[in-house]
Scaffold this motif. Structure first.
Motif, PDB file in Angstrom:
ATOM      1  N   LEU A  52      41.595  30.379  41.407  1.00  0.00           N
ATOM      2  CA  LEU A  52      40.383  29.886  40.752  1.00  0.00           C
ATOM      3  C   LEU A  52      40.605  28.591  39.996  1.00  0.00           C
ATOM      4  O   LEU A  52      39.713  27.737  39.957  1.00  0.00           O
ATOM      5  N   VAL A  53      41.783  28.433  39.399  1.00  0.00           N
ATOM      6  CA  VAL A  53      42.029  27.263  38.562  1.00  0.00           C
ATOM      7  C   VAL A  53      41.921  25.951  39.333  1.00  0.00           C
ATOM      8  O   VAL A  53      41.268  24.999  38.886  1.00  0.00           O
ATOM      9  N   PRO A  54      42.546  25.816  40.532  1.00  0.00           N
ATOM     10  CA  PRO A  54      42.425  24.534  41.248  1.00  0.00           C
ATOM     11  C   PRO A  54      40.991  24.176  41.613  1.00  0.00           C
ATOM     12  O   PRO A  54      40.660  22.995  41.732  1.00  0.00           O
ATOM     13  N   SER A  55      40.126  25.174  41.801  1.00  0.00           N
ATOM     14  CA  SER A  55      38.744  24.896  42.190  1.00  0.00           C
ATOM     15  C   SER A  55      37.790  24.856  41.010  1.00  0.00           C
ATOM     16  O   SER A  55      36.582  24.738  41.209  1.00  0.00           O
ATOM     17  N   SER A  56      38.329  25.018  39.783  1.00  0.00           N
ATOM     18  CA  SER A  56      37.451  24.981  38.621  1.00  0.00           C
ATOM     19  C   SER A  56      36.892  23.577  38.441  1.00  0.00           C
ATOM     20  O   SER A  56      37.538  22.579  38.729  1.00  0.00           O
ATOM     21  N   SER A  57      35.703  23.508  37.923  1.00  0.00           N
ATOM     22  CA  SER A  57      34.989  22.234  37.874  1.00  0.00           C
ATOM     23  C   SER A  57      35.389  21.356  36.698  1.00  0.00           C
ATOM     24  O   SER A  57      35.300  20.140  36.776  1.00  0.00           O
ATOM     25  N   SER A  58      35.852  21.960  35.606  1.00  0.00           N
ATOM     26  CA  SER A  58      36.058  21.156  34.408  1.00  0.00           C
ATOM     27  C   SER A  58      37.390  21.396  33.716  1.00  0.00           C
ATOM     28  O   SER A  58      37.968  20.454  33.161  1.00  0.00           O
ATOM     29  N   LEU A  59      37.885  22.625  33.715  1.00  0.00           N
ATOM     30  CA  LEU A  59      39.053  22.942  32.894  1.00  0.00           C
ATOM     31  C   LEU A  59      40.294  22.187  33.341  1.00  0.00           C
ATOM     32  O   LEU A  59      40.926  21.474  32.550  1.00  0.00           O
ATOM     33  N   LEU A  60      40.664  22.321  34.609  1.00  0.00           N
ATOM     34  CA  LEU A  60      41.882  21.681  35.099  1.00  0.00           C
ATOM     35  C   LEU A  60      41.832  20.160  35.026  1.00  0.00           C
ATOM     36  O   LEU A  60      42.780  19.531  34.524  1.00  0.00           O
ATOM     37  N   PRO A  61      40.749  19.491  35.488  1.00  0.00           N
ATOM     38  CA  PRO A  61      40.708  18.026  35.353  1.00  0.00           C
ATOM     39  C   PRO A  61      40.748  17.556  33.906  1.00  0.00           C
ATOM     40  O   PRO A  61      41.356  16.517  33.599  1.00  0.00           O
ATOM     41  N   THR A  62      40.116  18.320  33.006  1.00  0.00           N
ATOM     42  CA  THR A  62      40.113  17.927  31.594  1.00  0.00           C
ATOM     43  C   THR A  62      41.523  17.957  31.018  1.00  0.00           C
ATOM     44  O   THR A  62      41.955  17.013  30.344  1.00  0.00           O
ATOM     45  N   ILE A  63      42.252  19.045  31.275  1.00  0.00           N
ATOM     46  CA  ILE A  63      43.617  19.158  30.767  1.00  0.00           C
ATOM     47  C   ILE A  63      44.507  18.093  31.404  1.00  0.00           C
ATOM     48  O   ILE A  63      45.344  17.474  30.733  1.00  0.00           O
ATOM     49  N   TYR A  64      44.324  17.856  32.700  1.00  0.00           N
ATOM     50  CA  TYR A  64      45.133  16.853  33.395  1.00  0.00           C
ATOM     51  C   TYR A  64      44.909  15.462  32.796  1.00  0.00           C
ATOM     52  O   TYR A  64      45.868  14.721  32.543  1.00  0.00           O
TER      53      TYR A  64
END
Length: 339
Positions: A52-64
């Motif tokens: 789920l994390v790689p396809s999340s819309s906001s959490l992963l890109p925000t942290i990255y």
């Protein structure tokens, strides 16, 4: 205490692994009931979070993006592939940890408390009855306190490595050593340093949880005792942690290949894929329980030790009495002044 020879450390690790597997098989019904009832939700959350994390819309890109901005502000070379990979893996780890933290603080810690309680109160030849709910809960609180401090230890380990890399990169850049070969060498050295520091931090965290369960006292004192107890046994601890972590990574990869990949191509999650995913999560849970048993056996294998500093002014010791002779483990001896 001097570090054991690598060959001796491998022999000790092999002996502990064999004893751990024997203990697991000897009490297979109890440990598999823990896996089915308690550890399985945590394992499922870890595997699902990987999908789920790689396809999340906001959490992963925000942290990255936040980490990338931090690396840029620190002066790390933006062209370095090491920091790009590190940023990506850290972002995935943080996002997955946020997703699984409710399951970690409940199901994982209760599983560890149950295993430690069961192993800690065994008799020489047979195991005692299954631990009661109240006895497991009495261990859960110290484990929870220690786990919270372990989180700060992991953060401190990461911050320490990044600080050293920040100093190294800026020092070389200040003296004009900014060639691609120099950056590549420093990045490779940083990767090795980061792996060693993080591996030792994780080993101390696992050992401190076992200490909390056996002594029923959690918090930072368990971490300090674990740091003292692991002196001279780092190679053995690393040899024990490597196969278990490789097996966990292999099961995560199997879940990605058999379930996530198949679901992506099919466009839906069928009943057969759901059952296969449940089986893979069960295997992951088995390894979680086995990892706890290995950590407990490693803790038990640590013999009484003592040492003195080079000047002979102070001495401190750590003593753990045999369970058969006194029914439990002793506490950390306090520092004492020598005449």
């Amino acid at each position: 205490m001097q570090e054991d020879h690598p060959r001796i450390s491998m022999a000790k690790a092999g002996k502990i692994l064999r004893k751990s597997v024997h203990t697991f098989l000897q009490n297979y019904q109890f440990f598999t009931s823990i896996v089915a009832l308690i550890a399985l939700p945590f394992s499922a959350s870890v595997l699902i979070s990987q999908a789920l994390v790689p396809s999340s819309s906001s959490l992963l890109p925000t942290i990255y993006n936040r980490l990338q901005s931090l690396f840029d502000a620190a002066g790390f070379p933006p062209s370095s592939e090491f920091f790009s990979i590190l940023n990506h893996k850290l972002s995935q780890t943080i996002s997955s940890s946020i997703f699984t933290i409710p399951f970690t603080l409940t199901f994982l810690l209760i599983t560890k408390a149950s295993v430690i309680q069961y192993l800690n109160h065994r008799k020489p030849t047979t195991f005692s009855s299954h631990p009661s709910f109240s006895s497991v809960i009495s261990l859960y609180i110290p484990l929870l306190h220690t786990h919270i401090f372990n989180s700060f230890l992991i953060l401190s380990a990461n911050a320490t490595v990044f600080s050293l890399l920040f100093i190294a990169f800026n020092f070389l850049e200040g003296f004009g050593f900014s060639s691609p070969n120099t950056l590549l060498f420093l990045s490779a050295s940083g990767a090795v340093l980061y792996s060693i520091v993080l591996a030792n931090a994780l080993i101390i965290c696992n050992l401190s949880l076992v200490l909390s369960g056996t002594e029923r006292s959690g918090g930072y004192l368990a971490i300090l005792k674990a740091c003292i107890l692991i002196r001279g046994r780092t190679a053995t601890a690393l040899s024990l942690a490597l196969p278990v972590n490789l097996a966990l990574a292999a099961i995560e990869a199997l879940f990605q290949y058999r379930v996530v990949r198949a679901c992506h191509f099919a466009g839906k999650l069928g009943s057969s894929m759901a059952l296969e995913g449940l089986l893979i999560a069960y295997l992951y849970s088995v390894l979680v329980v086995l990892d706890t048993i290995v950590s407990f056996m490693f803790f038990k294998s640590c013999k009484p030790s003592s040492w003195a500093d080079q000047e002979g002014k102070h001495s401190c010791g750590i003593e753990y009495r045999d369970e058969e002779s006194c029914g439990g483990y002793g506490n950390l001896k306090t520092l004492k002044e020598l005449p």
